[in-house]
Structure formats: structure tokens, C-alpha cells
Design an enzyme around this catalytic site. Structure first.
Site: not given
Length: 286
Positions: A51, A269, A2-3
Site C-alpha cells: 500500500k 477492523r 485504498p488496497e
């Protein structure tokens, strides 16, 4: 993972349910906190930091959590007798790491990546390494840009994802603004002007705030008044332009979108890009 916008919505949901209420009980299912008891404390506030989530309680205690890849917090109505420990299929899952409850609701922390109790005065021990938070009302844009530009050979996509530079950006809010401004994620930061880098950061912040206001899915019929006039840039949080769309045509030029690795393991990523709109720079001469 989640950002920042998703974490902001989670914090808001927890704050609305718990702020000002007395906790009747708690069950923290990690070994270091197994004997901790938060009962009889008022919740002061639940706030996001990048976050991370900070659940601040009276007596100077903060319950800190991080969702990592699969974590979530849910607020459920209590169905048990007042004072009893909440029991339901959601609270008894083996992945649940935290329960905190009031007389009327129970907050369930499932698959949390981090869970700590810290003194509120010493929250820096868990979030002090973070750069400026894009969703902070007092976001320090100058410091964020200085952090991003301090190592000119780092690829801009990797720099944006480094929470020590600025907090809250994940692959969505690195991918989409870089595409908007036709910047390759593999461009060394030192090859970008401060104006170009600032434009990417400003767009990321604008779109994260928009996502917080509109939510991650289209409004139900009858609740779409805020969408009668679309944003001038046309970007909406439930209609990503290229994120997650690798293998499909670029919406700008039709070239097949690609997803490639950026950064070094274990922090590498996958980031989606258009090879034509975001031309990858040639290696610098030795």
C-alpha cells in the site's frame, strides 16, 4: 484505506505521467521536508509496494508516500507559465501535502498519510517490514504462507490484514476470498490446512490482478470487449459479493450478512461475513 490494486493503479498513473521527465519544481508541505527541493531531477519510475508508493528519482532519492485512509494522488495538466509554481483550486487545498511538477503536468498528493524522502538504496527503512507483495511478478507464495502460519492462534482474517505477513490486502481482499472459500474470518490459522489457506491467498491475488486490469468501475459502453466472456468464477471488482453489504441477504444462502470487529485496538477492523456460510469456530478447549 485504498488496497493494493488501487495503489497499483495510482503508481501506474504517476509513472505514465512522470517517468523520464524532469521535475521543474516541488512543494512538500510537511515540516520535515519543507525546505526540500526535487527540481532538476529526472523521474526514473513510480512503483507500488503493498500500500506504499515509491517515486524514484535520479541521484538515488525516493519520495515515499502512503495514502492511509483518505489519501490520493492526481495528475493535472499545468495551466501556468512554464517554470511558475502551479496554482489552481486543487493545488491550493489545505489538505494537499505534496506537489511535484514538470513542464506539462502537476502531480498533487492530497491527504497523504505518510510522506518521506529516503535514499533509494535504503528504502527498506520505510517498506522493509512488509511481507511479499501480492502484485509483485515474483510474489513469494511460500514465504507468505509461512508468515501467515507462524502464529497458529491468530484469526485468519486478522493475519491476512497484517502487512508484515503479505502486503496489499485490505478488508475487501480479506472479506471476499474468505467468503468464496467458506472460511470464517475468526478461524485460527492453525485450524486451516496449508491447502485451504493457500486457496484463499491465491484467490485474493487472482482478484487483485483482475481489478488492476479491469479497473474499479464497469467499462463504458463500447469498451467492454474484455467482458464478453465473464471470468469462470463470476467475480468482478465493481460487484462485490458481500463486502459493504452487511444487513443484506447472503448471495449464496440468503442469511443476513453481518459486519463484526476483528483484531485488537488500535488495529481492529470491521469485516463482513455470512454467519451460515462461514461458521464461526467454537473456542478452543483450554
Amino acid at each position: 484505506m485504498p488496497e493494493g490494486d488501487a495503489v497499483w493503479r495510482t503508481a501506474r498513473r504517476l509513472h505514465e505521467a512522470l517517468a523520464g521527465q524532469v521535475l521543474v519544481g516541488s512543494d512538500l508541505r510537511v515540516p520535515a521536508l519543507a525546505t526540500s527541493d526535487l527540481a532538476r531531477r529526472h523521474t526514473l519510475e513510480v512503483v507500488p509496494r503493498g500500500k506504499h508508493l515509491l517515486h524514484r528519482l535520479e541521484d538515488g532519492v525516493t519520495l515515499h508516500s502512503h495514502l492511509r485512509m483518505d489519501g490520493s494522488w492526481h495528475v493535472l495538466r499545468r495551466t501556468t507559465t512554464a517554470g511558475d509554481r502551479p496554482r489552481s483550486p486543487r493545488t491550493e487545498r489545505h489538505t494537499v501535502r505534496a506537489l511535484v511538477w514538470t513542464e506539462s503536468v502537476v502531480a498533487v498528493g492530497d491527504s497523504l498519510g505518510m510522506l518521506d524522502l529516503v535514499e533509494t538504496a535504503h528504502e527498506a527503512r520505510v517498506v522493509g517490514h512488509l511481507g511479499p507483495d501480492l502484485l509483485d511478478r515474483d510474489f513469494d507464495r511460500g514465504l507468505a504462507l509461512a508468515n501467515l502460519m507462524r502464529d497458529p492462534i491468530v484469526e485468519v482474517g486478522h493475519a491476512l490484514l497484517d502487512q508484515r505477513n503479505l502486503a496489499g490486502i485490505g478488508t475487501i481482499y480479506a472479506t471476499e476470498p474468505l467468503f468464496e472459500h467458506r472460511v470464517s474470518p475468526w478461524t485460527p490459522v492453525g485450524r486451516l490446512s496449508q491447502e485451504a489457506l493457500g486457496a484463499v491467498v491465491d484467490t485474493a491475488r487472482l482478484w487483485m490482478v483482475r481489478s488492476c486490469r479491469l479497473g474499479p468501475v464497469p467499462p463504458a459502453a463500447g469498451r467492454g470487449a474484455s467482458l464478453r466472456s465473464l471470468p469462470s468464477d463470476g467475480w468482478l471488482p465493481w460487484a462485490y459479493r458481500i463486502f459493504g453489504r452487511e444487513g443484506r441477504p447472503c448471495p449464496r444462502c440468503g442469511t443476513t450478512l453481518r459486519a463484526d470487529s476483528i483484531g485488537q485496538q488500535p488495529r481492529a477492523r470491521q469485516i463482513t461475513h455470512c454467519p451460515r456460510c462461514q461458521i464461526r469456530p467454537s473456542p478452543a478447549a483450554p
